[in-house]
Motif scaffolding. Structure first.
Motif: not given
Ligand SMILES: NC(=O)c1ccc[n+]([C@@H]2O[C@H](COP(=O)([O-])OP(=O)(O)OC[C@H]3O[C@@H](n4cnc5c(N)ncnc54)[C@H](OP(=O)(O)O)[C@@H]3O)[C@@H](O)[C@H]2O)c1
Length: 309
Positions: A145-159, A188-191, A278-285
């Motif tokens: 949720i910290e990433d404004p470009e993360r698809k599910p969060a973006k779809v829900m209008g999170m910034k 989102a800011t705390s995370k 899934k335990g795979e490496p991912m990128l943050g914002s």
């Protein structure tokens, strides 16, 4: 040294878990019993006792430590209590977290979400780190949720995270232009801050290993349940995890527990990795990956916490 085994439990190793009394933490505490003594750090003694009993009933050992992770004094006392146990701590899991829709304050008068999810986890880690043995793992439960470009969060209008400064966050102030969803900018800011700190710690401290896990949209936990009508919790806590595009990122506490336990008990020396559900490496914002941002969050957090001795 030969390993002493109690039933199937290794008892020359111990793992600390914060927030083990519900959801992801509860499932992870049970999973962790196979790897060592579990130190259950929570704010509710009754719930802690129940979990300890359940673990002992299975033939494993658990120790309870009462701690309100949002209260810095309580965190420092808990760290002291843990060190006095004299156990060899192989891992610390910073799992406790909240996402209330209504802003409130902690014992020190700071934003409760920020104090719980970032300041408390940060302070506990800083208090314990010098006492952990070489190669111990420290894991933080982050949120995409910290990433404004993360698809599910973006779809829900999170910034995404709305960091201004640690002082501002403690006052409950977030960068303008955030989401309309109550409580989400604070969460989102705390995370954002705790993920930036994880990546910083991994660069700074080569003696220990620091990693983060995004557990996915995990249904059936208590996150966000306290302050919203049951129907809203049902939509966010359950429905969202089974409908596309959200279902791709969905998980259960038991699945998350397996991923988290794997990272927490890993002995390969990996550090500075952010894992997905899934335990795979991912990128943050982009911002969280920026070393200057990581440096700023950590130095401001240290300066802020140092005033409360
Ligand atoms: N569920 C998801 O979809 C999701 C997604 C991404 C990240 N996460 C993260 O996963 C972690 C676990 O969340 P969850 O979904 O399992 O939620 P949960 O079921 O509500 O569990 C939260 C845990 O944190 C504890 N806690 C809260 N405030 C505390 C405090 N001040 N002091 C000590 N303990 C405190 C709770 O204790 P009590 O039992 O006493 O309330 C509980 O054990 C959190 O960091 C959350 O942000 C969850």
């Amino acid at each position: 040294m030969t390993k002493t085994v109690l039933k199937n439990q290794i008892i020359n190793k111990a793992y600390i878990i914060t927030g083990p009394t519900s959801g992801i933490g509860y499932a992870t505490a049970l999973e962790l019993t196979k790897y060592g003594i579990v130190i259950l750090l929570g704010r509710n003694q009754r719930k802690l006792n129940q979990l300890q009993k359940a673990i002992e009933h299975k033939g494993y050992k658990a120790i309870t430590v009462l701690c309100d992770i949002s209260d810095i004094k309580s965190v420092r006392n808990a760290a002291e209590e843990i060190m006095q146990l004299g156990l060899s701590i192989s891992g610390l899991l910073n799992n406790a977290g909240i996402m209330p829709s209504k802003a409130s304050k902690n014992a020190q008068g700071w934003d409760l979400t920020y104090a719980t999810n970032h300041l408390g986890a940060f302070a506990l880690t800083e208090a314990l780190a010098p006492h952990l043995p070489d190669g111990a793992n420290v894991v933080f439960i982050a949120s995409a949720i910290e990433d404004p470009e993360r698809k599910p969060a973006k779809v829900m209008g999170m910034k995404g995270g709305r960091y201004i400064s640690t002082e501002a966050s403690a006052r409950g102030e977030w960068e303008a232009g955030g989401t309309k969803m109550a409580g989400v900018d604070a969460y989102a800011t705390s995370k954002q801050c705790i993920l930036a700190a994880t990546l910083y710690f991994a660069r700074e401290n080569k003696r220990l290993h620091f990693n983060a896990v995004e557990p996915g949209i995990t249904r059936g936990t208590g996150l966000g349940s306290g302050n919203v009508p049951p129907i809203v919790h049902f939509i966010f806590g359950y429905l969202m995890s089974i409908i596309p595009p959200f279902s791709k990122y969905s998980s259960t506490p038991e699945k998350s527990a397996k991923v988290i336990t794997k990272v927490l008990t890993d002995t390969s020396g990996k550090t500075g990795i952010y894992y997905d559900e899934k335990g795979e490496p991912m990128l943050g914002s982009t911002l969280v990956l920026d070393h200057n941002f990581q440096d700023r969050v950590v130095s401001e957090t240290r300066a802020f916490l140092s005033k409360f001795r």
